[in-house]
Write a protein that holds these residues in place. Structure first.
Motif, PDB file in Angstrom:
ATOM      1  N   ASP A 321       0.857  -1.197   0.000  1.00 19.78           N
ATOM      2  CA  ASP A 321       0.000   0.000   0.000  1.00 19.78           C
ATOM      3  C   ASP A 321       0.885   1.237   0.000  1.00 19.78           C
ATOM      4  O   ASP A 321       1.674   1.455   0.932  1.00 19.78           O
ATOM      5  CB  ASP A 321      -0.911  -0.004   1.234  1.00 19.78           C
ATOM      6  N   ASN A 323       0.131   4.165   0.605  1.00 19.65           N
ATOM      7  CA  ASN A 323      -0.229   5.102   1.669  1.00 19.65           C
ATOM      8  C   ASN A 323       0.283   4.661   3.042  1.00 19.65           C
ATOM      9  O   ASN A 323       0.131   5.401   4.020  1.00 19.65           O
ATOM     10  CB  ASN A 323      -1.750   5.275   1.731  1.00 19.65           C
ATOM     11  N   ALA A 324       0.850   3.458   3.131  1.00 17.60           N
ATOM     12  CA  ALA A 324       1.363   2.970   4.411  1.00 17.60           C
ATOM     13  C   ALA A 324       2.595   3.761   4.822  1.00 17.60           C
ATOM     14  O   ALA A 324       3.366   4.221   3.976  1.00 17.60           O
ATOM     15  CB  ALA A 324       1.677   1.481   4.325  1.00 17.60           C
ATOM     16  N   GLN A 352      -2.426  -4.541  20.574  1.00 17.66           N
ATOM     17  CA  GLN A 352      -1.516  -4.474  19.440  1.00 17.66           C
ATOM     18  C   GLN A 352      -0.656  -5.738  19.387  1.00 17.66           C
ATOM     19  O   GLN A 352      -0.447  -6.403  20.409  1.00 17.66           O
ATOM     20  CB  GLN A 352      -0.606  -3.251  19.572  1.00 17.66           C
ATOM     21  N   GLY A 454       1.681   1.170   9.320  1.00 17.54           N
ATOM     22  CA  GLY A 454       0.407   0.886   8.688  1.00 17.54           C
ATOM     23  C   GLY A 454      -0.150   2.153   8.077  1.00 17.54           C
ATOM     24  O   GLY A 454       0.606   3.043   7.647  1.00 17.54           O
ATOM     25  N   LEU A 455      -1.473   2.275   8.032  1.00 22.52           N
ATOM     26  CA  LEU A 455      -2.111   3.501   7.553  1.00 22.52           C
ATOM     27  C   LEU A 455      -2.232   4.460   8.733  1.00 22.52           C
ATOM     28  O   LEU A 455      -2.804   4.104   9.769  1.00 22.52           O
ATOM     29  CB  LEU A 455      -3.488   3.201   6.966  1.00 22.52           C
ATOM     30  N   LYS A 457      -4.137   6.829   9.577  1.00 23.76           N
ATOM     31  CA  LYS A 457      -5.458   7.064  10.158  1.00 23.76           C
ATOM     32  C   LYS A 457      -5.910   5.915  11.058  1.00 23.76           C
ATOM     33  O   LYS A 457      -6.776   6.106  11.920  1.00 23.76           O
ATOM     34  CB  LYS A 457      -6.493   7.310   9.052  1.00 23.76           C
ATOM     35  N   THR A 458      -5.309   4.729  10.872  1.00 23.20           N
ATOM     36  CA  THR A 458      -5.686   3.596  11.709  1.00 23.20           C
ATOM     37  C   THR A 458      -4.765   3.432  12.912  1.00 23.20           C
ATOM     38  O   THR A 458      -5.170   2.864  13.922  1.00 23.20           O
ATOM     39  CB  THR A 458      -5.688   2.286  10.901  1.00 23.20           C
ATOM     40  N   PHE A 459      -3.519   3.932  12.824  1.00 27.77           N
ATOM     41  CA  PHE A 459      -2.618   3.730  13.963  1.00 27.77           C
ATOM     42  C   PHE A 459      -2.351   4.992  14.764  1.00 27.77           C
ATOM     43  O   PHE A 459      -1.687   4.955  15.806  1.00 27.77           O
ATOM     44  CB  PHE A 459      -1.291   3.101  13.537  1.00 27.77           C
ATOM     45  N   ASP A 461      -4.112   6.927  16.749  1.00 29.63           N
ATOM     46  CA  ASP A 461      -4.557   6.976  18.146  1.00 29.63           C
ATOM     47  C   ASP A 461      -3.631   6.163  19.040  1.00 29.63           C
ATOM     48  O   ASP A 461      -3.272   6.595  20.144  1.00 29.63           O
ATOM     49  CB  ASP A 461      -5.990   6.459  18.272  1.00 29.63           C
ATOM     50  N   GLU A 497     -17.743   8.568   8.258  1.00 28.59           N
ATOM     51  CA  GLU A 497     -17.830   7.135   7.964  1.00 28.59           C
ATOM     52  C   GLU A 497     -19.213   6.577   8.272  1.00 28.59           C
ATOM     53  O   GLU A 497     -19.734   5.728   7.547  1.00 28.59           O
ATOM     54  CB  GLU A 497     -16.771   6.371   8.778  1.00 28.59           C
TER      55      GLU A 497
END
Length: 648
Positions: A321, A323-324, A352, A454-455, A457-459, A461, A497
């Protein structure tokens, strides 16, 4: 003599010795010292020691007293002996010898103690909040809150603001949370909403020709509780100004907030000039738009060091990916396997797979000694870059140590064992990439770095949590100071979303950067707004914005967010009409009173600074709210209750 008191329980001093006085208050504590009975008598103002000896006609009554009974005491003020003076009490040099006593009211057995500060269940504390409020710390917090609000009002008036009140019963507004609705008896089937904030009204005040408005405003939001968010209701310092830019807002608000924290912050240093951090920069460096700048850790993108590397977990992710990304979280002073293993275990506890790391070590004792001295100096208050005047001699010594470390490290690197990278990732990516990583991040032997991948927006936080945890583990987070910053350049819109559409990301009435042209020509998620947050020590104190003052911009912005003109006119007709009749450029902000008081009292939970808070389920255990109402009341409001079916 007054029926209840000539003095309060905090008033008597050595100058009052010999006087006959009358006090009233609560029995705080009772002590029996060889026949003499000592009572700490407490009221709002303080504590006075009362003494009863067996010869006193009041002795028999004093013997019956129990904690939290309310009594009136008459007696003579006498000086304490030198060895019995209590320096911790303003009244500690005197005591009152009781001559007469009257029991004004008795107390049932206490469900929680008032003397001392024991940790009691929240449910008990809230159900008996009137008792909880008698406890010293909470009582002092509530009084400090009152003083803070009084100071705010004075500061606002001195800055040229005028206090106005806005309606409580109003119309629903898209402020980002659920409204509390109030049914109308006069208009069947229609509802008022309690204001999430006085947003529209304060803008309308500007359009009404008033220049500077403020209010200690109650706000109501039907949202879940958090430690830094009260469920149901809260208060904010709501303000608005006409004919101002974003810089004008900052220049006006900063001195007010800084002065408030200097006045009530127990001499803790306050940021002299609040830095401005763009939203995107804040998310990248800190993983949050509420950064705690007392933590010096700043994350960096280290993606290219892992692209095509021997660490297949990250390399494959990057290949799959585009974007990663791989972000590094530097951990200065964390260069040991024990520290890295503890943080890896913590990450697994957070759901995690782990927390990848590299740490560097050296066999050079000279290097270790220099590094220890440098870390100790860098952590000292005298070196704090955010202080108004960091000590020049400390900064000079730090620079000298850094130069010596660089020279020594250059020599050590010639020896393969001089500075060594350790950990599974180090073995997989090789020495050259480890050196490049260390140099990019400014790390040395004795330091570590941790990775999230990763992406974003997912990691992001988890990255923010990891940054905080690493700072705590390595004791990098400074204490005893208030670090402020402005977060600026928020996106105007974001992808929702849940609803599958573009929505406002912040305040819907904000001015987009670039105005109407930006709305017409740019992708919605690329448009920035003149929106800003004020953050202190990781706590968001307020949001604000320069408002949109042109109707055509308002119509276009709401259309992008899915509001057709008919819906816009129906829900925000008052605002839209006002914009059509000459609206001044204006803007404002609304710092949260509860959160500021929480920080200034050194508390971590708002319930410790709010007089009558609700619990986590938005229930008032003291008054029994929310409660059922009678069928007659519902009928009068033309409402029928349809409860969800109980789960089997």
């Amino acid at each position: 003599m007054h029926a209840f008191r000539t003095h309060t329980c905090g008033a008597l001093r050595s100058a009052d010795v010999g006087n006959i006085v009358r006090l009233s208050g609560w029995v705080h504590r009772i002590r029996d010292h060889g026949g003499l009975l000592f009572i700490d008598l407490r009221d709002h103002y303080g504590i006075t020691q009362i003494v009863a000896d067996p010869d006193s006609p009041a002795f028999a009554t004093v013997e019956t007293l129990k904690p939290e009974w309310v009594v009136r005491v008459d007696g003579k003020v006498v000086a304490r002996s030198a060895e019995t003076i209590n320096p911790n009490l303003p009244t500690g040099e005197v005591e009152v010898r009781v001559a007469d006593i009257e029991i004004l009211s008795e107390s049932a057995e206490l469900p929680l103690p008032v003397f001392g500060e024991p940790d009691y269940p929240e449910e008990t504390r809230l159900r008996y909040r009137f008792l909880d409020l008698r406890r010293e710390t909470l009582h002092a917090n509530v009084m400090k809150r009152a003083e803070i609000i009084s100071s705010i009002r004075t500061r606002m008036r001195d800055a040229g603001f005028f206090e106005f009140q806005t309606p409580i019963l109003t119309a629903s507004s898209p402020e980002g949370a659920r409204d509390y609705l109030v049914p109308s008896r006069v208009h069947p089937g229609k509802f008022y909403a309690l204001p999430q904030a006085p947003q529209q009204f304060k803008q309308l005040i500007m359009m009404g020709g008033f220049d500077r408005y403020f209010q200690i405003a109650p706000c109501f939001r039907d949202e879940d509780a958090r430690a830094d968010r009260s469920p149901g209701e809260f208060y904010q310092l709501d303000l608005e100004m006409s004919f101002v830019t974003q810089d004008d807002i900052f220049d006006t608000v900063e001195p007010i907030i800084r002065g408030l924290f200097e006045e009530f912050g127990n001499a803790q240093p306050v940021t002299p000039k609040f830095p401005r951090i763009a939203y995107k920069e804040s998310m990248h460096k800190y993983g949050t738009d509420k950064p705690d700048l007392r933590n010096p850790i700043e994350m960096e993108d280290v993606t290219e060091h892992f692209r095509g590397s021997g660490f297949k977990v990250f390399a494959a992710m990057l290949e799959k990916d585009e974007n990663a990304r791989v972000w590094a979280i530097p951990g200065k002073g964390g260069g040991s396997r024990a520290v890295c293993d503890r943080l890896n275990s913590w990450a697994q506890g957070e759901g995690q797979p782990g927390l990848g790391y590299i740490f560097w070590r050296t066999t050079s004792e000279d290097y270790k000694e220099l590094l220890s001295r440098r870390n100790a100096l860098a952590a000292s208050p005298e070196a704090a870059s955010k202080l108004p005047q960091p000590r020049a001699d400390v900064r000079k010594e730090l620079a000298e140590i850094d130069e010596r470390l660089d020279q020594l490290e250059a020599k050590l690197l010639e020896d393969a064992t001089g500075v060594e990278a350790s950990g599974p990732i180090a073995k997989n990516i090789g020495a050259a990439r480890c050196v490049a990583l260390r140099k990019q991040l400014g790390l040395r032997a004795g330091d570590a770095v941790f990775f999230v991948a990763g992406l974003p927006k997912t990691f992001v936080d988890f990255a923010a949590k990891a940054r905080t945890k690493i700072g705590e583990e390595l004791q990098l987070i400074a204490s005893g100071r208030f670090d402020f910053c402005w977060i600026v350049d928020f996106p105007m819109f974001e992808w929702n979303e849940d609803e599958g559409k573009i929505d406002f990301s912040h305040n819907p009435f904000s001015m987009p950067q670039g105005g109407l042209e930006a709305l017409d020509t740019m992708e919605p998620e690329e448009i920035m707004a003149y929106q800003y947050d004020l953050v202190c020590n990781g706590v968001e104190l307020s949001s604000g914005a320069i408002r949109n003052h042109k109707p055509e911009i308002m119509e276009k912005a709401f259309a992008i967010a899915g509001y057709p003109k008919e819906e816009l006119e129906k829900r925000f007709g008052g605002m839209l009409r006002a914009l059509q009749y000459g609206a001044p450029p204006h803007g404002g902000i609304a710092p949260g009173i509860d959160r500021m008081v929480m920080l200034l009292c050194g508390e971590e939970n708002l319930r410790e600074v709010v007089m009558f808070p609700m619990n986590q389920q938005a229930e008032d255990l003291l008054m029994g709210a929310p409660s059922e109402v009678s069928p007659e009341q519902l009928k009068e409001l033309n409402i029928r209750i349809s409860l969800p079916k109980a789960k089997s």
